[in-house]
Design a protein around this motif. Structure first.
Motif, PDB file in Angstrom:
ATOM      1  N   THR A  11       0.802  -1.229   0.000  1.00 43.18           N
ATOM      2  CA  THR A  11       0.000   0.000   0.000  1.00 43.18           C
ATOM      3  C   THR A  11       0.834   1.279   0.000  1.00 43.18           C
ATOM      4  O   THR A  11       0.323   2.335  -0.353  1.00 43.18           O
ATOM      5  N   ARG A  12       2.127   1.209   0.394  1.00 40.12           N
ATOM      6  CA  ARG A  12       2.935   2.413   0.516  1.00 40.12           C
ATOM      7  C   ARG A  12       4.356   2.171   0.030  1.00 40.12           C
ATOM      8  O   ARG A  12       4.842   1.034   0.001  1.00 40.12           O
ATOM      9  N   LEU A  13       5.005   3.257  -0.324  1.00 38.26           N
ATOM     10  CA  LEU A  13       6.445   3.277  -0.586  1.00 38.26           C
ATOM     11  C   LEU A  13       7.132   3.925   0.608  1.00 38.26           C
ATOM     12  O   LEU A  13       6.787   5.038   1.004  1.00 38.26           O
ATOM     13  N   LYS A  14       8.100   3.219   1.196  1.00 37.26           N
ATOM     14  CA  LYS A  14       8.961   3.801   2.223  1.00 37.26           C
ATOM     15  C   LYS A  14      10.368   3.917   1.640  1.00 37.26           C
ATOM     16  O   LYS A  14      10.799   3.044   0.883  1.00 37.26           O
ATOM     17  N   TRP A  15      11.071   4.978   2.005  1.00 33.65           N
ATOM     18  CA  TRP A  15      12.411   5.168   1.461  1.00 33.65           C
ATOM     19  C   TRP A  15      13.321   5.835   2.473  1.00 33.65           C
ATOM     20  O   TRP A  15      12.858   6.480   3.425  1.00 33.65           O
ATOM     21  N   ALA A  16      14.618   5.664   2.284  1.00 30.60           N
ATOM     22  CA  ALA A  16      15.609   6.313   3.139  1.00 30.60           C
ATOM     23  C   ALA A  16      16.920   6.400   2.374  1.00 30.60           C
ATOM     24  O   ALA A  16      17.208   5.566   1.506  1.00 30.60           O
ATOM     25  N   THR A  17      17.703   7.414   2.692  1.00 31.51           N
ATOM     26  CA  THR A  17      19.050   7.525   2.153  1.00 31.51           C
ATOM     27  C   THR A  17      20.056   7.372   3.293  1.00 31.51           C
ATOM     28  O   THR A  17      19.765   7.717   4.447  1.00 31.51           O
ATOM     29  N   ALA A  18      21.217   6.850   2.965  1.00 33.30           N
ATOM     30  CA  ALA A  18      22.267   6.651   3.963  1.00 33.30           C
ATOM     31  C   ALA A  18      23.609   7.045   3.365  1.00 33.30           C
ATOM     32  O   ALA A  18      23.815   6.957   2.142  1.00 33.30           O
ATOM     33  N   ASP A  19      24.529   7.485   4.233  1.00 31.89           N
ATOM     34  CA  ASP A  19      25.874   7.815   3.767  1.00 31.89           C
ATOM     35  C   ASP A  19      26.740   6.559   3.757  1.00 31.89           C
ATOM     36  O   ASP A  19      26.267   5.452   4.048  1.00 31.89           O
ATOM     37  N   THR A  20      28.017   6.718   3.432  1.00 26.30           N
ATOM     38  CA  THR A  20      28.903   5.564   3.306  1.00 26.30           C
ATOM     39  C   THR A  20      29.168   4.881   4.645  1.00 26.30           C
ATOM     40  O   THR A  20      29.614   3.733   4.665  1.00 26.30           O
ATOM     41  N   CYS A  21      28.873   5.555   5.755  1.00 24.97           N
ATOM     42  CA  CYS A  21      29.009   4.938   7.080  1.00 24.97           C
ATOM     43  C   CYS A  21      27.749   4.188   7.494  1.00 24.97           C
ATOM     44  O   CYS A  21      27.718   3.562   8.560  1.00 24.97           O
ATOM     45  N   GLY A  22      26.705   4.265   6.667  1.00 28.30           N
ATOM     46  CA  GLY A  22      25.446   3.588   6.982  1.00 28.30           C
ATOM     47  C   GLY A  22      24.504   4.400   7.835  1.00 28.30           C
ATOM     48  O   GLY A  22      23.488   3.877   8.306  1.00 28.30           O
ATOM     49  N   ASP A  23      24.799   5.683   8.047  1.00 29.84           N
ATOM     50  CA  ASP A  23      23.916   6.538   8.852  1.00 29.84           C
ATOM     51  C   ASP A  23      22.806   7.113   7.970  1.00 29.84           C
ATOM     52  O   ASP A  23      23.057   7.582   6.847  1.00 29.84           O
ATOM     53  N   TRP A  24      21.553   7.096   8.498  1.00 25.47           N
ATOM     54  CA  TRP A  24      20.439   7.647   7.738  1.00 25.47           C
ATOM     55  C   TRP A  24      20.619   9.152   7.553  1.00 25.47           C
ATOM     56  O   TRP A  24      20.970   9.882   8.483  1.00 25.47           O
ATOM     57  N   LEU A  25      20.321   9.614   6.345  1.00 27.42           N
ATOM     58  CA  LEU A  25      20.380  11.036   6.036  1.00 27.42           C
ATOM     59  C   LEU A  25      18.994  11.639   5.903  1.00 27.42           C
ATOM     60  O   LEU A  25      18.734  12.740   6.375  1.00 27.42           O
ATOM     61  N   ALA A  26      18.104  10.944   5.232  1.00 28.51           N
ATOM     62  CA  ALA A  26      16.739  11.416   5.018  1.00 28.51           C
ATOM     63  C   ALA A  26      15.848  10.202   4.812  1.00 28.51           C
ATOM     64  O   ALA A  26      16.318   9.131   4.426  1.00 28.51           O
ATOM     65  N   GLN A  27      14.556  10.365   5.086  1.00 26.67           N
ATOM     66  CA  GLN A  27      13.627   9.277   4.861  1.00 26.67           C
ATOM     67  C   GLN A  27      12.217   9.833   4.691  1.00 26.67           C
ATOM     68  O   GLN A  27      11.942  10.979   5.045  1.00 26.67           O
ATOM     69  N   GLY A  28      11.349   8.996   4.127  1.00 30.69           N
ATOM     70  CA  GLY A  28       9.972   9.419   3.915  1.00 30.69           C
ATOM     71  C   GLY A  28       9.125   8.254   3.453  1.00 30.69           C
ATOM     72  O   GLY A  28       9.599   7.124   3.339  1.00 30.69           O
ATOM     73  N   ASP A  29       7.860   8.534   3.178  1.00 30.87           N
ATOM     74  CA  ASP A  29       6.965   7.504   2.671  1.00 30.87           C
ATOM     75  C   ASP A  29       5.857   8.175   1.879  1.00 30.87           C
ATOM     76  O   ASP A  29       5.618   9.377   2.010  1.00 30.87           O
ATOM     77  N   ALA A  30       5.190   7.370   1.055  1.00 31.06           N
ATOM     78  CA  ALA A  30       4.112   7.896   0.220  1.00 31.06           C
ATOM     79  C   ALA A  30       3.182   6.760  -0.145  1.00 31.06           C
ATOM     80  O   ALA A  30       3.613   5.622  -0.351  1.00 31.06           O
ATOM     81  N   ALA A  31       1.890   7.059  -0.231  1.00 28.00           N
ATOM     82  CA  ALA A  31       0.925   6.095  -0.728  1.00 28.00           C
ATOM     83  C   ALA A  31       1.174   5.863  -2.213  1.00 28.00           C
ATOM     84  O   ALA A  31       1.807   6.670  -2.898  1.00 28.00           O
ATOM     85  N   HIS A  32       0.683   4.739  -2.720  1.00 25.15           N
ATOM     86  CA  HIS A  32       0.905   4.404  -4.122  1.00 25.15           C
ATOM     87  C   HIS A  32       0.404   5.485  -5.067  1.00 25.15           C
ATOM     88  O   HIS A  32       1.018   5.730  -6.117  1.00 25.15           O
ATOM     89  N   ALA A  41      10.671  15.015  -3.377  1.00 19.43           N
ATOM     90  CA  ALA A  41      11.718  14.992  -2.350  1.00 19.43           C
ATOM     91  C   ALA A  41      13.049  14.557  -2.943  1.00 19.43           C
ATOM     92  O   ALA A  41      14.102  15.111  -2.606  1.00 19.43           O
ATOM     93  N   TRP A  42      13.021  13.595  -3.841  1.00 20.18           N
ATOM     94  CA  TRP A  42      14.267  13.101  -4.428  1.00 20.18           C
ATOM     95  C   TRP A  42      14.908  14.129  -5.358  1.00 20.18           C
ATOM     96  O   TRP A  42      16.133  14.223  -5.443  1.00 20.18           O
ATOM     97  N   ARG A  43      14.071  14.884  -6.069  1.00 21.54           N
ATOM     98  CA  ARG A  43      14.628  15.915  -6.956  1.00 21.54           C
ATOM     99  C   ARG A  43      15.382  16.977  -6.165  1.00 21.54           C
ATOM    100  O   ARG A  43      16.308  17.616  -6.688  1.00 21.54           O
ATOM    101  N   ALA A  44      14.964  17.177  -4.917  1.00 23.93           N
ATOM    102  CA  ALA A  44      15.610  18.198  -4.081  1.00 23.93           C
ATOM    103  C   ALA A  44      16.880  17.691  -3.409  1.00 23.93           C
ATOM    104  O   ALA A  44      17.591  18.470  -2.763  1.00 23.93           O
TER     105      ALA A  44
END
Length: 251
Positions: A11-32, A41-44
């Motif tokens: 039902t949803r997309l969840k996403w996150a970005t991480a740096d080379t150390c594996g630490d989360w940088l940003a995250q979010g979610d969206a309905a289909h 968010a990704w374009r920014a």
């Protein structure tokens, strides 16, 4: 350069970005039907170096993400397929092509967060999945049930007089709404407790992990104290992406 991780669920997309150390940088979610909010968010953000995903949604939704990644970042998404071994976990699922990539990623994420522990991994979303992992890293398999809302909808659409209405949990319900609410939540919680009991019968001392949008609906009804966790699929994808070569998936 960052790495982007995608969990494209039922039902949803969840996403996150991480740096080379594996630490989360940003995250979010969206309905289909609101993937444009994720795209905005990704374009920014700076373009990720690589993109890894797990998908159980319709192929058309996966294609939307593939098209975006190719058009905006010039890269392909590495979609996870279950394997026989990864990160020290042995996968005993009989037919790998039937296993949801999200379930496998969640098991790997759970192992990465709680290494060396026996685990019951319950994800309460559109479906309830309840998976078992031994302390020495054997994924034994698990169960799939209709989730909370699917059960409610099935009663409302499959009967003439049972409503799809809010109710409360009681020991002895005296209204139809409360009877449905109590029955559904009790059935789901009992399934989770049953898997804990099965691992205990093998001599394990499992930790119960509870995830998903409906986790809070079930926690109070469980006989086993639960550790609430978020985004195990994303954690599993990250653990794989940043793993040493010797621990990466084996076919």
């Amino acid at each position: 350069m960052s790495t982007l991780f995608l969990d494209l669920g039922n039902t949803r997309l969840k996403w996150a970005t991480a740096d080379t150390c594996g630490d989360w940088l940003a995250q979010g979610d969206a309905a289909h039907d609101q993937l444009d909010t994720a795209f905005a968010a990704w374009r920014a953000m700076p373009a990720p170096g690589t993109v890894h995903g797990a998908c159980v949604a319709a192929p058309a939704l996966r294609e939307q993400l593939d098209t975006f990644a190719t058009a905006h970042w010039g890269c392909k998404i590495d979609w996870l397929a279950p394997s026989r071994q990864a990160l020290g976990v042995e996968n005993r699922y009989r037919r790998l092509e039937q296993q949801g990539p999200d379930r496998w990623a969640a098991v790997l994420g759970a192992r990465a967060r709680f290494p060396g522990e026996a685990l019951v991994i319950a994800s309460a979303g559109t479906a309830l999945t309840v998976d078992a992992l031994t302390a020495d890293g054997v994924f034994l398999g698990g169960m799939i049930l209709p989730g909370y809302r699917l059960m409610k909808r099935a009663l409302a659409t499959g009967t003439a007089r049972l409503p799809d209405a809010e109710g409360r949990v009681h020991d002895y319900p005296t209204s139809t709404e409360d009877a449905i609410e109590t029955g559904i939540r009790t059935a789901l919680a009992a399934s989770i407790d049953a898997m804990v009991g099965r691992l205990q019968a093998r001599g394990e001392t499992p930790r119960l992990l509870l995830a998903g949008g409906d986790a809070s609906q079930l926690a109070a009804l469980l006989n086993t104290p639960a550790t609430l966790v978020d985004n195990l699929v994303l954690h599993g994808l990250a653990a794989l992406a940043f793993a040493q070569p010797a621990t990466r998936p084996a076919p």
